[in-house]
Scaffold this motif. Structure first.
Motif, short mmCIF file in Angstrom:
data_model
loop_
_atom_site.label_atom_id
_atom_site.label_comp_id
_atom_site.label_asym_id
_atom_site.label_seq_id
_atom_site.Cartn_x
_atom_site.Cartn_y
_atom_site.Cartn_z
N SER A 119 -2.65 12.48 12.14
CA SER A 119 -3.21 11.83 13.09
C SER A 119 -3.17 12.44 14.30
CB SER A 119 -3.23 9.99 12.57
OG SER A 119 -3.27 10.00 11.14
N TRP A 123 0.97 -0.97 0.24
CA TRP A 123 -0.14 0.04 0.28
C TRP A 123 0.63 1.04 0.15
CZ3 TRP A 123 -4.53 -0.36 4.03
CH2 TRP A 123 -5.91 -1.71 3.77
N GLU A 177 5.79 12.26 14.54
CA GLU A 177 5.95 12.67 16.10
C GLU A 177 7.42 11.96 16.91
OE1 GLU A 177 3.30 13.57 17.30
OE2 GLU A 177 1.57 13.09 15.84
N PRO A 199 -6.58 1.01 15.17
CA PRO A 199 -5.12 0.49 15.86
C PRO A 199 -4.56 0.99 17.21
CG PRO A 199 -4.99 0.78 13.30
CD PRO A 199 -6.10 1.76 13.38
N LYS A 244 2.71 0.72 5.95
CA LYS A 244 1.82 0.77 5.78
C LYS A 244 2.04 2.72 4.45
CE LYS A 244 -2.10 -1.66 6.28
NZ LYS A 244 -3.58 -1.55 7.63
N GLY A 245 3.37 3.21 5.16
CA GLY A 245 3.84 4.20 4.78
C GLY A 245 2.95 5.31 5.31
N CYS A 246 2.49 5.33 6.03
CA CYS A 246 1.57 6.72 6.90
C CYS A 246 2.54 7.77 7.86
CB CYS A 246 -0.01 6.08 8.13
SG CYS A 246 0.97 5.99 9.72
N GLY A 247 3.60 7.67 8.20
CA GLY A 247 3.82 8.71 7.91
C GLY A 247 3.74 9.36 9.19
N ILE A 248 3.39 8.42 10.47
CA ILE A 248 2.75 8.70 11.98
C ILE A 248 4.48 8.73 12.27
CG2 ILE A 248 2.01 8.05 13.82
CD1 ILE A 248 -0.97 7.23 12.54
N PRO A 298 0.08 2.15 13.50
CA PRO A 298 -0.86 1.90 13.60
C PRO A 298 -0.50 -0.05 13.24
CG PRO A 298 -0.73 3.85 13.01
CD PRO A 298 0.52 3.42 12.64
N ASP A 299 0.42 0.21 12.65
CA ASP A 299 0.76 -1.31 11.85
C ASP A 299 1.76 -2.32 12.44
OD1 ASP A 299 -1.58 -0.68 9.58
OD2 ASP A 299 0.08 0.74 8.85
N MET A 300 1.55 -1.93 14.27
CA MET A 300 2.66 -2.58 14.53
C MET A 300 4.31 -2.71 13.81
SD MET A 300 0.22 -2.77 15.85
CE MET A 300 -1.30 -3.96 16.00
N MET A 326 -7.29 -2.11 8.10
CA MET A 326 -7.27 -0.37 8.72
C MET A 326 -6.44 0.16 7.49
SD MET A 326 -9.52 -0.37 10.83
CE MET A 326 -9.04 1.08 11.72
N CYS A 327 -7.18 1.34 6.96
CA CYS A 327 -6.13 2.35 5.62
C CYS A 327 -4.95 2.94 6.78
CB CYS A 327 -6.87 4.03 6.41
SG CYS A 327 -8.95 3.99 5.81
N ALA A 328 -4.33 3.31 6.11
CA ALA A 328 -3.21 3.91 6.55
C ALA A 328 -2.99 5.31 7.50
CB ALA A 328 -1.83 4.46 5.63
N GLY A 329 -2.57 5.00 8.68
CA GLY A 329 -2.81 6.08 9.13
C GLY A 329 -4.04 6.84 9.99
N CYS A 330 -4.54 5.40 10.10
CA CYS A 330 -5.88 5.35 10.53
C CYS A 330 -5.31 5.13 12.90
CB CYS A 330 -6.82 4.01 10.73
SG CYS A 330 -8.19 4.09 12.13
#
Lengths: 98, 318
Positions: free
Chosen positions: B235, A28, A87, B32, A79-83, A56-58, B25-29
Motif C-alpha cells: 500500500s 484475521w 517499508e 487509518p 492483521k498481518g498486512c505486511g506494510i 494502520p492497526d496501531m 478496516m481491511c488489512a493493508g488499507c
C-alpha cells in the motif's frame, strides 16, 4: 460486548471513546510479522519508527524506558498486512506463516 | 490551541492517537494511516464529521467505535453541510457562554465517492459560504465499501464492477475529475494534495490547512488492496508510486491562484512510467494481457504527461 438489555446505555449510545479495542482483529492474520532487534534502528538509537507511523492497526508499540528502546507487536490487533515488513529500511522485520 | 504539530518521531510518539486499534478496516488499507497522520497535526479540541464510506463504516461498527475524539456521521451527501452546522453551533454556544473553548477545529472527511460525486454539492456550498472547516478526501479510486463501483475518482483503464474490462471495454474510459483544481477554483484559502507515504509533507500541509481562516481542502491518495487487487503490504509503495508517476502529484494552491509544487514532486526529474504503478495492481491487468488495449495505455500515459506539464507550468517549475 455482552450486556443485558437493561445494562445498555440509554438510546444505545457508545459512551467509551475508542472501545473498539475490545474487539480483537488478530484472528484475521495469516502471516505474522516478527521483529529482529539486532538491526533495528529504533532499538539502536531511537530513530526511524517508520513501521509505527505506517501501521494502520496501531499494533506496534515503541517504548522508551530509562534510556532504553523497546519494540513490541500487539498480536491481538495486527492483521498481518505486511506494510511494516515492506517499508522497513533495514529489513528488521520478517513474515512467518501463522 | 497551543499544541505543536508532531513531525519528529519522538514528538509523534507523545501525541495521543485519535484512532484506536480494533477497527475493522481491511488489512493493508491506508486510510487509518491517513487518520493517524492527521492526528499528528491537530492543535486542540477537534470535531470530525464523516461522510459514509469505508472509514466511517468500518471504524464504528456498533457497539464499538475506534474514534477517540468527538465524531459525527449523518449521511453520504452532507458531511460538509454537517461540518458547517457544527461550526455555527459552537459559535452560538460560545456567544451564550455555554462553551469554554475559544475555538474548535472542525474536520470533515469523505471518501472519493462522498466527495467527487455524491457530496459534491454540499462541499461546494460549504466552500462558497466560507466556513472554517478542513475537508479531507481519502481517495481510493472507487466505491470500495459497497463493492468497487466506479466513481469520479476512478482512473482511466481501471476495472471496477460497473466498468468491467474485456473485449469491448478497457475498464473506465473517461478521465479522473481534477477535484483539487475544481475546489481551488472556489478561491478558498488553501488546497493541497498529499500522500501518506510522504508523512512529513502530509502533517505540515494538514497543519497549514487547520491554521488558515476559512475553508481548506486536502486530497489524500489512499491505496486499497481489496479493490485495487494489490498485495496488502504494497500500500505505501503504491502511495509513493502514485506521486512518482504523476498520477497524484503533490502541490498546494493558495487563494485559488498561487500554485506551489511540494518537495517530493519537485524533486522528480522525469516521471516514472505508469506501467510501474499499474503492474502491481490486478485492476489494470487487462491492459497488459490484451494487446488491443496497448494503445489505450499509451493514451493514459499521454494524458498524465499533459496534466503534469500543465501543472508544472502553473507552479512555475522547470
Amino acid at each position: 460486548m455482552s450486556e443485558k438489555f437493561d445494562e445498555i446505555p440509554m438510546a444505545g449510545n457508545i459512551i467509551k471513546p475508542g472501545n473498539a479495542t475490545e474487539y480483537k482483529t488478530g484472528g484475521w492474520r495469516s502471516e505474522r510479522p516478527v521483529h529482529i532487534p539486532e538491526t533495528c534502528l529504533w532499538i539502536k538509537n531511537g530513530t526511524c519508527g517508520i513501521c509505527w507511523i505506517y501501521c494502520p492497526d496501531m499494533a506496534i508499540k515503541l517504548i522508551e524506558k530509562d534510556g532504553k528502546y523497546e519494540f513490541e507487536y500487539d498480536y491481538d490487533y495486527c492483521k498481518g498486512c505486511g506494510i511494516c515488513y515492506n517499508e522497513c529500511p533495514t529489513d528488521s522485520i520478517k513474515m512467518e506463516k501463522e | 490551541m497551543t499544541e505543536e504539530a508532531a513531525v519528529r518521531i519522538k514528538d509523534m510518539l507523545e501525541k495521543d492517537e485519535i484512532l484506536s486499534s480494533g477497527h475493522r478496516m481491511c488489512a493493508g488499507c491506508a486510510a487509518p494511516t491517513i487518520v493517524k497522520l492527521m492526528g499528528m497535526a491537530l492543535r486542540g479540541p477537534t470535531v470530525v464529521c464523516e461522510a459514509t464510506g469505508c472509514l466511517e463504516v468500518a471504524t464504528t461498527i456498533y457497539p464499538y467505535t475506534a474514534w477517540k475524539i468527538p465524531w459525527i456521521h449523518v449521511a453520504f451527501e452532507n458531511a460538509s453541510a454537517v461540518a458547517s452546522g457544527v461550526v455555527e453551533a459552537y459559535k452560538v454556544m460560545h456567544q451564550k457562554g455555554r462553551f469554554e473553548h475559544e475555538h474548535v477545529d472542525v474536520i470533515a472527511i469523505g471518501g472519493d465517492g462522498g466527495t467527487f460525486d455524491i457530496g459534491f454539492g454540499s462541499l461546494s456550498g460549504m466552500l462558497e459560504r466560507g466556513h472554517d472547516v478542513v475537508y479531507m478526501v481519502y481517495d481510493n479510486g472507487a466505491y470500495q465499501n459497497t463493492g468497487i463501483q466506479r466513481s469520479g475518482a476512478t482512473l482511466p483503464g481501471q476495472e471496477t464492477t460497473t466498468s468491467w474490462a474485456g473485449k469491448v471495454s478497457p475498464g473506465k474510459e473517461q478521465r479522473k475529475k481534477p477535484i483539487a483544481e475544481i475546489v481551488a477554483a472556489h478561491k478558498i484559502p488553501y488546497v493541497a494534495t498529499v500522500s501518506p507515504y510522504h508523512r512529513r509533507d502530509f502533517i505540515q500541509k494538514f497543519r497549514k490547512a487547520l491554521e488558515v481562516e476559512g475553508p481548506a481542502f486536502i486530497h489524500a491518495i489512499s491505496p486499497c488492496p481489496r479493490g485495487w487487487r494489490s498485495e496488502t503490504g504494497k500500500s505505501m509503495e503504491l502511495a509513493k508510486l502514485a506521486v512518482e508517476t504523476g498520477i497524484h502529484p503533490l502541490y498546494e494552491v493558495f487563494d485559488g491562484e498561487e500554485y506551489k509544487m511540494s518537495g517530493p514532486s519537485k524533486r522528480i526529474k522525469e516521471l516514472t512510467p505508469i506501467e510501474d504503478y499499474m503492474k502491481p495492481q490486478g485492476q489494470f491487468r487487462h491492459l497488459f494481457k490484451d494487446p488491443q488495449w496497448e494503445g489505450f495505455r499509451e493514451q493514459i500515459q499521454t494524458w498524465i504527461k499533459e496534466d503534469w506539464e500543465l501543472l508544472k507550468k502553473k507552479c512555475g517549475v522547470e
